[in-house]
Design a protein around this motif. Structure first.
Motif, PDB file in Angstrom:
ATOM      1  N   THR A  32       0.840  -1.202   0.000  1.00 20.29           N
ATOM      2  CA  THR A  32       0.000   0.000   0.000  1.00 20.29           C
ATOM      3  C   THR A  32       0.873   1.248   0.000  1.00 20.29           C
ATOM      4  O   THR A  32       0.623   2.204  -0.738  1.00 20.29           O
ATOM      5  CB  THR A  32      -0.945   0.018   1.213  1.00 20.29           C
ATOM      6  N   TYR A  33       1.900   1.244   0.836  1.00 20.69           N
ATOM      7  CA  TYR A  33       2.835   2.368   0.898  1.00 20.69           C
ATOM      8  C   TYR A  33       3.466   2.613  -0.472  1.00 20.69           C
ATOM      9  O   TYR A  33       3.448   3.730  -0.986  1.00 20.69           O
ATOM     10  CB  TYR A  33       3.916   2.098   1.955  1.00 20.69           C
ATOM     11  N   MET A  34       3.998   1.552  -1.086  1.00 20.44           N
ATOM     12  CA  MET A  34       4.673   1.697  -2.372  1.00 20.44           C
ATOM     13  C   MET A  34       3.701   2.091  -3.482  1.00 20.44           C
ATOM     14  O   MET A  34       4.031   2.907  -4.338  1.00 20.44           O
ATOM     15  CB  MET A  34       5.412   0.408  -2.747  1.00 20.44           C
ATOM     16  N   GLY A  35       2.511   1.519  -3.474  1.00 21.48           N
ATOM     17  CA  GLY A  35       1.517   1.886  -4.487  1.00 21.48           C
ATOM     18  C   GLY A  35       1.158   3.355  -4.419  1.00 21.48           C
ATOM     19  O   GLY A  35       1.033   4.030  -5.443  1.00 21.48           O
ATOM     20  N   THR A  36       1.010   3.866  -3.195  1.00 18.05           N
ATOM     21  CA  THR A  36       0.685   5.276  -3.008  1.00 18.05           C
ATOM     22  C   THR A  36       1.841   6.165  -3.445  1.00 18.05           C
ATOM     23  O   THR A  36       1.645   7.135  -4.195  1.00 18.05           O
ATOM     24  CB  THR A  36       0.332   5.558  -1.530  1.00 18.05           C
ATOM     25  N   ILE A  37       3.037   5.851  -2.990  1.00 14.35           N
ATOM     26  CA  ILE A  37       4.211   6.665  -3.314  1.00 14.35           C
ATOM     27  C   ILE A  37       4.450   6.695  -4.826  1.00 14.35           C
ATOM     28  O   ILE A  37       4.528   7.762  -5.445  1.00 14.35           O
ATOM     29  CB  ILE A  37       5.472   6.128  -2.581  1.00 14.35           C
ATOM     30  N   LYS A  38       4.545   5.518  -5.432  1.00 16.99           N
ATOM     31  CA  LYS A  38       4.856   5.451  -6.859  1.00 16.99           C
ATOM     32  C   LYS A  38       3.731   6.044  -7.707  1.00 16.99           C
ATOM     33  O   LYS A  38       3.987   6.766  -8.667  1.00 16.99           O
ATOM     34  CB  LYS A  38       5.136   4.003  -7.277  1.00 16.99           C
ATOM     35  N   GLY A  39       2.490   5.757  -7.341  1.00 14.66           N
ATOM     36  CA  GLY A  39       1.355   6.242  -8.124  1.00 14.66           C
ATOM     37  C   GLY A  39       1.205   7.746  -8.101  1.00 14.66           C
ATOM     38  O   GLY A  39       1.092   8.394  -9.150  1.00 14.66           O
ATOM     39  N   LYS A  40       1.211   8.319  -6.913  1.00 15.59           N
ATOM     40  CA  LYS A  40       1.007   9.765  -6.801  1.00 15.59           C
ATOM     41  C   LYS A  40       2.177  10.555  -7.378  1.00 15.59           C
ATOM     42  O   LYS A  40       1.987  11.599  -7.998  1.00 15.59           O
ATOM     43  CB  LYS A  40       0.726  10.146  -5.348  1.00 15.59           C
ATOM     44  N   ILE A  41       3.400  10.055  -7.192  1.00 14.02           N
ATOM     45  CA  ILE A  41       4.556  10.756  -7.738  1.00 14.02           C
ATOM     46  C   ILE A  41       4.542  10.690  -9.265  1.00 14.02           C
ATOM     47  O   ILE A  41       4.831  11.685  -9.942  1.00 14.02           O
ATOM     48  CB  ILE A  41       5.875  10.211  -7.153  1.00 14.02           C
ATOM     49  N   ALA A  42       4.189   9.545  -9.837  1.00 14.20           N
ATOM     50  CA  ALA A  42       4.134   9.422 -11.301  1.00 14.20           C
ATOM     51  C   ALA A  42       3.114  10.388 -11.892  1.00 14.20           C
ATOM     52  O   ALA A  42       3.395  11.078 -12.875  1.00 14.20           O
ATOM     53  CB  ALA A  42       3.795   7.984 -11.696  1.00 14.20           C
ATOM     54  N   ILE A  43       1.943  10.467 -11.287  1.00 16.12           N
ATOM     55  CA  ILE A  43       0.910  11.385 -11.770  1.00 16.12           C
ATOM     56  C   ILE A  43       1.419  12.823 -11.734  1.00 16.12           C
ATOM     57  O   ILE A  43       1.285  13.576 -12.694  1.00 16.12           O
ATOM     58  CB  ILE A  43      -0.384  11.232 -10.946  1.00 16.12           C
ATOM     59  N   LYS A  44       2.042  13.198 -10.615  1.00 13.75           N
ATOM     60  CA  LYS A  44       2.542  14.565 -10.474  1.00 13.75           C
ATOM     61  C   LYS A  44       3.658  14.858 -11.485  1.00 13.75           C
ATOM     62  O   LYS A  44       3.685  15.933 -12.093  1.00 13.75           O
ATOM     63  CB  LYS A  44       3.051  14.806  -9.059  1.00 13.75           C
ATOM     64  N   LEU A  45       4.568  13.903 -11.682  1.00  9.95           N
ATOM     65  CA  LEU A  45       5.665  14.128 -12.622  1.00  9.95           C
ATOM     66  C   LEU A  45       5.160  14.284 -14.047  1.00  9.95           C
ATOM     67  O   LEU A  45       5.636  15.148 -14.788  1.00  9.95           O
ATOM     68  CB  LEU A  45       6.688  12.986 -12.543  1.00  9.95           C
ATOM     69  N   PHE A  46       4.196  13.466 -14.454  1.00  8.50           N
ATOM     70  CA  PHE A  46       3.661  13.588 -15.809  1.00  8.50           C
ATOM     71  C   PHE A  46       2.915  14.910 -15.999  1.00  8.50           C
ATOM     72  O   PHE A  46       2.915  15.477 -17.086  1.00  8.50           O
ATOM     73  CB  PHE A  46       2.760  12.398 -16.153  1.00  8.50           C
ATOM     74  N   ARG A  47       2.283  15.408 -14.932  1.00 10.72           N
ATOM     75  CA  ARG A  47       1.612  16.714 -15.029  1.00 10.72           C
ATOM     76  C   ARG A  47       2.620  17.855 -15.032  1.00 10.72           C
ATOM     77  O   ARG A  47       2.456  18.836 -15.759  1.00 10.72           O
ATOM     78  CB  ARG A  47       0.648  16.907 -13.853  1.00 10.72           C
ATOM     79  N   SER A  48       3.645  17.758 -14.200  1.00 11.09           N
ATOM     80  CA  SER A  48       4.631  18.833 -14.077  1.00 11.09           C
ATOM     81  C   SER A  48       5.602  18.875 -15.256  1.00 11.09           C
ATOM     82  O   SER A  48       6.124  19.934 -15.585  1.00 11.09           O
ATOM     83  CB  SER A  48       5.438  18.667 -12.784  1.00 11.09           C
ATOM     84  N   TYR A  49       5.880  17.722 -15.837  1.00 11.57           N
ATOM     85  CA  TYR A  49       6.827  17.629 -16.950  1.00 11.57           C
ATOM     86  C   TYR A  49       6.152  16.913 -18.120  1.00 11.57           C
ATOM     87  O   TYR A  49       6.406  15.730 -18.366  1.00 11.57           O
ATOM     88  CB  TYR A  49       8.089  16.874 -16.512  1.00 11.57           C
ATOM     89  N   PRO A  50       5.294  17.634 -18.861  1.00  9.17           N
ATOM     90  CA  PRO A  50       4.544  16.998 -19.950  1.00  9.17           C
ATOM     91  C   PRO A  50       5.426  16.385 -21.023  1.00  9.17           C
ATOM     92  O   PRO A  50       4.996  15.488 -21.741  1.00  9.17           O
ATOM     93  CB  PRO A  50       3.686  18.122 -20.522  1.00  9.17           C
ATOM     94  N   VAL A  51       6.664  16.828 -21.121  1.00  8.02           N
ATOM     95  CA  VAL A  51       7.577  16.266 -22.114  1.00  8.02           C
ATOM     96  C   VAL A  51       7.796  14.772 -21.852  1.00  8.02           C
ATOM     97  O   VAL A  51       8.043  14.004 -22.781  1.00  8.02           O
ATOM     98  CB  VAL A  51       8.909  17.049 -22.158  1.00  8.02           C
ATOM     99  N   LEU A  52       7.682  14.342 -20.601  1.00 13.11           N
ATOM    100  CA  LEU A  52       7.836  12.922 -20.287  1.00 13.11           C
ATOM    101  C   LEU A  52       6.754  12.080 -20.949  1.00 13.11           C
ATOM    102  O   LEU A  52       6.990  10.942 -21.340  1.00 13.11           O
ATOM    103  CB  LEU A  52       7.794  12.697 -18.764  1.00 13.11           C
ATOM    104  N   LYS A  53       5.567  12.636 -21.046  1.00 13.10           N
ATOM    105  CA  LYS A  53       4.443  11.921 -21.658  1.00 13.10           C
ATOM    106  C   LYS A  53       4.638  11.731 -23.164  1.00 13.10           C
ATOM    107  O   LYS A  53       4.096  10.795 -23.747  1.00 13.10           O
ATOM    108  CB  LYS A  53       3.150  12.698 -21.425  1.00 13.10           C
ATOM    109  N   LYS A  54       5.409  12.616 -23.786  1.00 12.40           N
ATOM    110  CA  LYS A  54       5.591  12.557 -25.231  1.00 12.40           C
ATOM    111  C   LYS A  54       6.525  11.429 -25.649  1.00 12.40           C
ATOM    112  O   LYS A  54       6.505  10.999 -26.788  1.00 12.40           O
ATOM    113  CB  LYS A  54       6.122  13.890 -25.750  1.00 12.40           C
ATOM    114  N   LYS A  55       7.327  10.957 -24.737  1.00 14.11           N
ATOM    115  CA  LYS A  55       8.240   9.861 -25.066  1.00 14.11           C
ATOM    116  C   LYS A  55       7.419   8.580 -25.226  1.00 14.11           C
ATOM    117  O   LYS A  55       6.621   8.240 -24.369  1.00 14.11           O
ATOM    118  CB  LYS A  55       9.279   9.660 -23.949  1.00 14.11           C
ATOM    119  N   PRO A  56       7.610   7.863 -26.310  1.00 11.01           N
ATOM    120  CA  PRO A  56       6.783   6.685 -26.571  1.00 11.01           C
ATOM    121  C   PRO A  56       7.015   5.529 -25.602  1.00 11.01           C
ATOM    122  O   PRO A  56       6.166   4.681 -25.445  1.00 11.01           O
ATOM    123  CB  PRO A  56       7.189   6.290 -27.993  1.00 11.01           C
ATOM    124  N   TYR A  57       8.158   5.508 -24.907  1.00 11.55           N
ATOM    125  CA  TYR A  57       8.468   4.370 -24.053  1.00 11.55           C
ATOM    126  C   TYR A  57       7.852   4.440 -22.668  1.00 11.55           C
ATOM    127  O   TYR A  57       7.830   3.467 -21.951  1.00 11.55           O
ATOM    128  CB  TYR A  57       9.980   4.175 -23.935  1.00 11.55           C
TER     129      TYR A  57
END
Length: 151
Positions: free
Chosen positions: A76-101
């Protein structure tokens, strides 16, 4: 008994050493992204009622020694940490979303976890001084990223 924590009906010492990596182990956790990940891990851990004892965000992986109360599972701890940070990073750095990988997944799917017991101080020193060891390995001509870390 100072190492033990208390809640209303439990006294506990549940400390874990956890390591996880970005997808494809890309060296993306540098600069502002690394600082953001560090701050977010600390904030989310506090929000979950967990206590960070040591934290080291490296270019291609994260080490944390964390005390997690018994009411929260490590997954639960890891799911929360990894999930919320990934969402925030993709919102804060949209260029990450453009990478196909990336494919809407910032982190690799798994993680390494070990309970911290007798060797707690050794693990804390390892996490805290890992950067110095990496530099020493690089100076000696050894490739630290090729070492088998069990993850």
């Amino acid at each position: 008994m100072s190492k033990y924590k208390k809640q209303s009906h439990v006294v506990y010492k549940c400390d874990y050493h956890i390591v996880w990596v970005p997808k494809y182990r890309f060296r993306i956790l540098n600069g502002d992204i690394g600082k953001s990940v560090d701050e977010d891990i600390r904030k989310l851990s506090e929000w979950l009622g967990c206590e960070i004892e040591e934290l080291n965000v490296r270019g291609d992986h994260v080490h944390v020694v964390v005390s997690i109360p018994p009411k929260i599972s490590v997954s639960t701890y890891m799911g929360t940490i990894k999930g919320k940070i990934a969402i925030k990073l993709f919102r804060s750095y949209p260029v990450l979303k453009k990478k196909p990988y990336w494919g809407n997944h910032f982190w690799a799917s798994g993680y390494f976890v070990n309970t911290v017991g007798i060797d707690e101080d050794m693990i804390k020193r390892y996490v805290k001084y890992q950067e110095e060891e990496e530099r020493k390995e690089e100076r000696d001509g050894k490739d630290f990223t090729q070492m088998n870390l069990g993850i």
